[in-house]
Design an enzyme around this catalytic site. Sequence first.
Site, PDB file in Angstrom:
ATOM      1  N   HIS A  20       2.467   7.845 -43.687  1.00  0.00           N
ATOM      2  CA  HIS A  20       3.366   7.197 -44.634  1.00  0.00           C
ATOM      3  C   HIS A  20       3.984   8.242 -45.554  1.00  0.00           C
ATOM      4  O   HIS A  20       3.578   9.394 -45.590  1.00  0.00           O
ATOM      5  CB  HIS A  20       2.654   6.095 -45.440  1.00  0.00           C
ATOM      6  CG  HIS A  20       1.788   6.583 -46.562  1.00  0.00           C
ATOM      7  ND1 HIS A  20       1.301   5.760 -47.539  1.00  0.00           N
ATOM      8  CD2 HIS A  20       1.308   7.812 -46.861  1.00  0.00           C
ATOM      9  CE1 HIS A  20       0.581   6.455 -48.399  1.00  0.00           C
ATOM     10  NE2 HIS A  20       0.549   7.701 -48.014  1.00  0.00           N
ATOM     11  N   CYS A  39       3.586  13.192 -52.438  1.00  0.00           N
ATOM     12  CA  CYS A  39       3.420  12.013 -51.576  1.00  0.00           C
ATOM     13  C   CYS A  39       4.761  11.506 -51.038  1.00  0.00           C
ATOM     14  O   CYS A  39       4.792  10.613 -50.191  1.00  0.00           O
ATOM     15  CB  CYS A  39       2.699  10.897 -52.316  1.00  0.00           C
ATOM     16  SG  CYS A  39       0.995  11.319 -52.705  1.00  0.00           S
ATOM     17  N   HIS A  43       3.097  12.144 -44.517  1.00  0.00           N
ATOM     18  CA  HIS A  43       1.745  12.683 -44.317  1.00  0.00           C
ATOM     19  C   HIS A  43       0.866  11.554 -43.808  1.00  0.00           C
ATOM     20  O   HIS A  43       1.285  10.398 -43.758  1.00  0.00           O
ATOM     21  CB  HIS A  43       1.198  13.264 -45.625  1.00  0.00           C
ATOM     22  CG  HIS A  43       1.084  12.257 -46.736  1.00  0.00           C
ATOM     23  ND1 HIS A  43       2.163  11.861 -47.488  1.00  0.00           N
ATOM     24  CD2 HIS A  43       0.032  11.535 -47.171  1.00  0.00           C
ATOM     25  CE1 HIS A  43       1.776  10.947 -48.371  1.00  0.00           C
ATOM     26  NE2 HIS A  43       0.489  10.717 -48.192  1.00  0.00           N
ATOM     27  N   HIS A  45      -3.141   9.527 -43.364  1.00  0.00           N
ATOM     28  CA  HIS A  45      -4.455   9.234 -43.943  1.00  0.00           C
ATOM     29  C   HIS A  45      -5.348   8.620 -42.867  1.00  0.00           C
ATOM     30  O   HIS A  45      -4.862   7.933 -41.954  1.00  0.00           O
ATOM     31  CB  HIS A  45      -4.347   8.220 -45.079  1.00  0.00           C
ATOM     32  CG  HIS A  45      -3.640   8.728 -46.291  1.00  0.00           C
ATOM     33  ND1 HIS A  45      -4.184   9.649 -47.152  1.00  0.00           N
ATOM     34  CD2 HIS A  45      -2.414   8.445 -46.788  1.00  0.00           C
ATOM     35  CE1 HIS A  45      -3.335   9.907 -48.124  1.00  0.00           C
ATOM     36  NE2 HIS A  45      -2.243   9.189 -47.931  1.00  0.00           N
ATOM     37  N   HIS A  84      -2.193   4.454 -35.861  1.00  0.00           N
ATOM     38  CA  HIS A  84      -1.330   5.481 -35.258  1.00  0.00           C
ATOM     39  C   HIS A  84       0.157   5.131 -35.369  1.00  0.00           C
ATOM     40  O   HIS A  84       0.939   5.371 -34.448  1.00  0.00           O
ATOM     41  CB  HIS A  84      -1.726   5.746 -33.801  1.00  0.00           C
ATOM     42  CG  HIS A  84      -3.016   6.506 -33.687  1.00  0.00           C
ATOM     43  ND1 HIS A  84      -4.247   5.928 -33.934  1.00  0.00           N
ATOM     44  CD2 HIS A  84      -3.266   7.791 -33.371  1.00  0.00           C
ATOM     45  CE1 HIS A  84      -5.190   6.835 -33.767  1.00  0.00           C
ATOM     46  NE2 HIS A  84      -4.631   7.968 -33.433  1.00  0.00           N
ATOM     47  N   GLU A 128      -7.717   4.841 -49.090  1.00  0.00           N
ATOM     48  CA  GLU A 128      -6.677   5.719 -48.585  1.00  0.00           C
ATOM     49  C   GLU A 128      -7.241   7.125 -48.362  1.00  0.00           C
ATOM     50  O   GLU A 128      -6.859   7.827 -47.417  1.00  0.00           O
ATOM     51  CB  GLU A 128      -5.532   5.762 -49.596  1.00  0.00           C
ATOM     52  CG  GLU A 128      -4.295   6.444 -49.098  1.00  0.00           C
ATOM     53  CD  GLU A 128      -3.193   6.330 -50.122  1.00  0.00           C
ATOM     54  OE1 GLU A 128      -2.252   5.560 -49.876  1.00  0.00           O
ATOM     55  OE2 GLU A 128      -3.282   6.975 -51.185  1.00  0.00           O
TER      56      GLU A 128
HETATM   57 NI    NI Z   1      -0.537   9.144 -48.982  1.00  0.00          NI
END
Ligand code: NI
Length: 140
Positions: A20, A39, A43, A45, A84, A128
């Site tokens: 995200h 952010c 990237h 998580h 994914h 997260e």
């Molecule tokens: Ni993030």
Amino acid sequence: MAVTPMMVQVGRRESFNAAHRLHDPGLSEDENRRLFGKCVNLHGHNYLLEVTVVGGIDPTSGYVVDLKRLSDIMCRCIIQDVDHRNLNTDVPWLGGVIPTAENLALIFWDRLLAELPAGQLRTVRVWETDKNWAEVGDQA
Ligand code: NI
């Protein structure tokens, strides 16, 4: 053995990996970068989704709910759509949402609420990172 009518909470944890970026399309790139810092870049998580439900213990099974069934609902309604994936672009039911943990928890709550018997869902928590989580709960 007599079973007391006590309410008991049980829960299930599932995991998913997703990408995200935190970005509001209504703001400029500078404003987004001020608001979301790094952010704003795409990237990933390793998320955890933890769901708790509440109820009395069924005297036949000894369960509040069959947690395999809860797992199946979590996977069918949420995990299979987000695992994914890019949460900004790939999930129709997240369209237009800034995919913070808070917003994910709220939307996951709504999806699970629609699938579970009334009054059963208690909390939906989205981890997260191992340090950051957001939780939506029914305090009733
Ligand atoms: Ni993030």
